[in-house]
Design an enzyme around this catalytic site. Sequence first.
Site, short mmCIF file in Angstrom:
data_model
loop_
_atom_site.label_atom_id
_atom_site.label_comp_id
_atom_site.label_asym_id
_atom_site.label_seq_id
_atom_site.Cartn_x
_atom_site.Cartn_y
_atom_site.Cartn_z
N ASN A 103 -5.12 13.41 -37.51
CA ASN A 103 -5.85 12.46 -36.69
C ASN A 103 -6.46 11.24 -37.84
O ASN A 103 -6.74 11.61 -38.94
CB ASN A 103 -7.02 12.91 -36.07
CG ASN A 103 -6.34 14.01 -34.98
OD1 ASN A 103 -5.10 14.11 -34.83
ND2 ASN A 103 -7.28 15.09 -34.56
N HIS A 120 -2.64 11.82 -42.33
CA HIS A 120 -1.97 10.40 -42.05
C HIS A 120 -3.17 9.12 -42.08
O HIS A 120 -2.79 8.29 -41.38
CB HIS A 120 -1.81 10.62 -40.42
CG HIS A 120 -0.44 11.39 -40.06
ND1 HIS A 120 -0.42 12.13 -39.16
CD2 HIS A 120 0.62 12.02 -41.32
CE1 HIS A 120 0.69 13.11 -39.34
NE2 HIS A 120 1.32 12.90 -40.20
N CYS A 128 -5.73 -4.71 -47.20
CA CYS A 128 -4.80 -5.87 -47.31
C CYS A 128 -3.43 -5.66 -47.57
O CYS A 128 -3.13 -4.67 -48.75
CB CYS A 128 -5.63 -6.91 -48.42
SG CYS A 128 -4.44 -8.37 -48.53
N THR A 189 -1.90 20.54 -31.89
CA THR A 189 -0.74 19.78 -32.58
C THR A 189 0.44 20.09 -31.94
O THR A 189 0.58 21.35 -31.65
CB THR A 189 -0.66 19.78 -34.07
OG1 THR A 189 0.39 18.97 -34.39
CG2 THR A 189 -0.51 21.17 -34.51
N ASN A 214 -4.07 25.75 -28.45
CA ASN A 214 -3.30 24.70 -27.48
C ASN A 214 -3.22 25.15 -26.35
O ASN A 214 -2.88 26.38 -25.90
CB ASN A 214 -1.80 24.55 -28.21
CG ASN A 214 -1.26 23.29 -28.04
OD1 ASN A 214 -1.39 22.87 -26.63
ND2 ASN A 214 -0.66 22.73 -28.96
N GLU A 216 -0.67 24.58 -24.63
CA GLU A 216 0.59 24.67 -24.24
C GLU A 216 1.32 25.35 -25.70
O GLU A 216 0.80 25.17 -26.86
CB GLU A 216 1.69 23.35 -24.31
CG GLU A 216 1.30 22.80 -23.01
CD GLU A 216 1.76 21.32 -22.85
OE1 GLU A 216 1.32 20.40 -21.95
OE2 GLU A 216 2.58 20.82 -23.62
N ALA A 233 -9.29 22.92 -26.91
CA ALA A 233 -9.85 23.14 -27.93
C ALA A 233 -11.42 23.26 -27.92
O ALA A 233 -12.00 24.24 -28.54
CB ALA A 233 -9.71 21.77 -29.24
N1 APR Z 1 -6.94 20.93 -26.58
C1 APR Z 1 -6.29 21.49 -27.68
N2 APR Z 1 -4.85 20.86 -27.44
C2 APR Z 1 -4.56 20.08 -26.66
C3 APR Z 1 -5.46 19.62 -25.71
C4 APR Z 1 -6.77 20.10 -25.83
N3 APR Z 1 -7.84 19.80 -25.06
N4 APR Z 1 -5.01 18.67 -24.80
C5 APR Z 1 -3.56 18.81 -25.25
N5 APR Z 1 -3.28 19.33 -26.46
C6 APR Z 1 -2.11 19.53 -27.30
C7 APR Z 1 -0.99 19.30 -26.64
O1 APR Z 1 -0.24 20.56 -25.91
C8 APR Z 1 -0.02 18.93 -27.97
O2 APR Z 1 0.86 19.92 -28.39
O3 APR Z 1 -2.17 18.64 -28.35
C9 APR Z 1 -0.87 18.27 -28.86
C10 APR Z 1 -0.92 16.73 -28.97
O4 APR Z 1 0.72 16.65 -29.51
P1 APR Z 1 0.94 15.20 -29.96
O5 APR Z 1 0.47 14.12 -29.20
O6 APR Z 1 2.23 14.96 -30.38
O7 APR Z 1 -0.16 14.86 -31.30
P2 APR Z 1 0.23 15.46 -32.81
O8 APR Z 1 0.87 16.80 -32.73
O9 APR Z 1 -1.11 15.36 -33.54
O10 APR Z 1 1.10 14.26 -33.17
C11 APR Z 1 1.52 14.31 -34.72
O11 APR Z 1 2.62 12.33 -34.50
O12 APR Z 1 2.66 10.36 -33.68
C12 APR Z 1 2.36 10.91 -34.59
O13 APR Z 1 0.96 10.18 -36.56
C13 APR Z 1 1.15 10.60 -35.18
O14 APR Z 1 -0.29 12.46 -36.22
C14 APR Z 1 0.40 12.12 -35.13
C15 APR Z 1 1.72 12.98 -35.35
#
Ligand code: APR
Length: 245
Positions: A103, A120, A128, A189, A214, A216, A233
């Site tokens: 994040n 990230h 700049c 994630t 998670n 899912e 979370a």
């Molecule tokens: N608590 C925990 N997990 C959750 C919640 C919650 N309340 N709500 C949703 N999720 C889960 C979803 O099920 C999913 O698996 O959070 C995850 C979010 O996934 P992404 O949107 O793909 O985010 P992330 O894994 O951080 O993406 C990785 O991708 O786009 C790039 O640079 C960006 O850092 C990012 C990277």
Amino acid sequence: MKELIRRAAEDLAAAGNVAALTGAGISIESGIPPFRGKGGLWERFDPMEFAHIDALMRDPAKVWKVLVREMKEIVDRAKPNDGHKGLAKLEARDRLKTIITQNIDGLHQAAGNTDVIEYHGTFAWQRCMDCHKKYESRKVDISEIPPRCDCGGILRPDAVFFGETIPAKAMWRSRQAAVDCDLMLVVGTSAVVQPAAMIPVIAKDNGAKIIEINPERTPLTDEISDYLIMGEAGEVINRIVAAMD
Ligand code: APR
């Protein structure tokens, strides 16, 4: 869920060196949208058109107008939620050493965690594109897009865009944390973006227990995680901390 919460509390109490990998899911409860899935940013914006370094180099004003300004405003007003605060409590109790976060919102530090690897990069700073001078985002005036450096160069978020490499120090420290930990919490994630998604694999290869939080299942769930606690979370981490009491 109750049984898994109790198990996680026991595992955390018994662990010697705990690390956490976090993703967008932990910040959803702070009003920051995820990238994928329902309501995800990439449903609204094509990441190759608005979050790839070539797009930024080609037309920084367009990237600023559409994505950066929107994300900056959301991130600037976001506050840590129970998920962030719960991880800070674990650190305060010496039950969590390092957070590796994908994040860019700075909410782990705002919650009180002191060892946070921003894998990230961050939106808290702008850089700049010419002289690399850094500016605190909150102090950057975005009434004119794209904002400019004193040298006249265009400012960009100090975050990693698609097509860019992970900052070397973050890569190195994350690998070290994964090798050294004996328990890794993987929170919020989708585990589809590399090389971040490799971090729990490295930890597992080095004997760590992997606890996923998670709502899912992810590609880690059947292959790498010891168990998945299916929930949000904030609630899950709060309940684990309470169970440790
Ligand atoms: N608590 C925990 N997990 C959750 C919640 C919650 N309340 N709500 C949703 N999720 C889960 C979803 O099920 C999913 O698996 O959070 C995850 C979010 O996934 P992404 O949107 O793909 O985010 P992330 O894994 O951080 O993406 C990785 O991708 O786009 C790039 O640079 C960006 O850092 C990012 C990277």
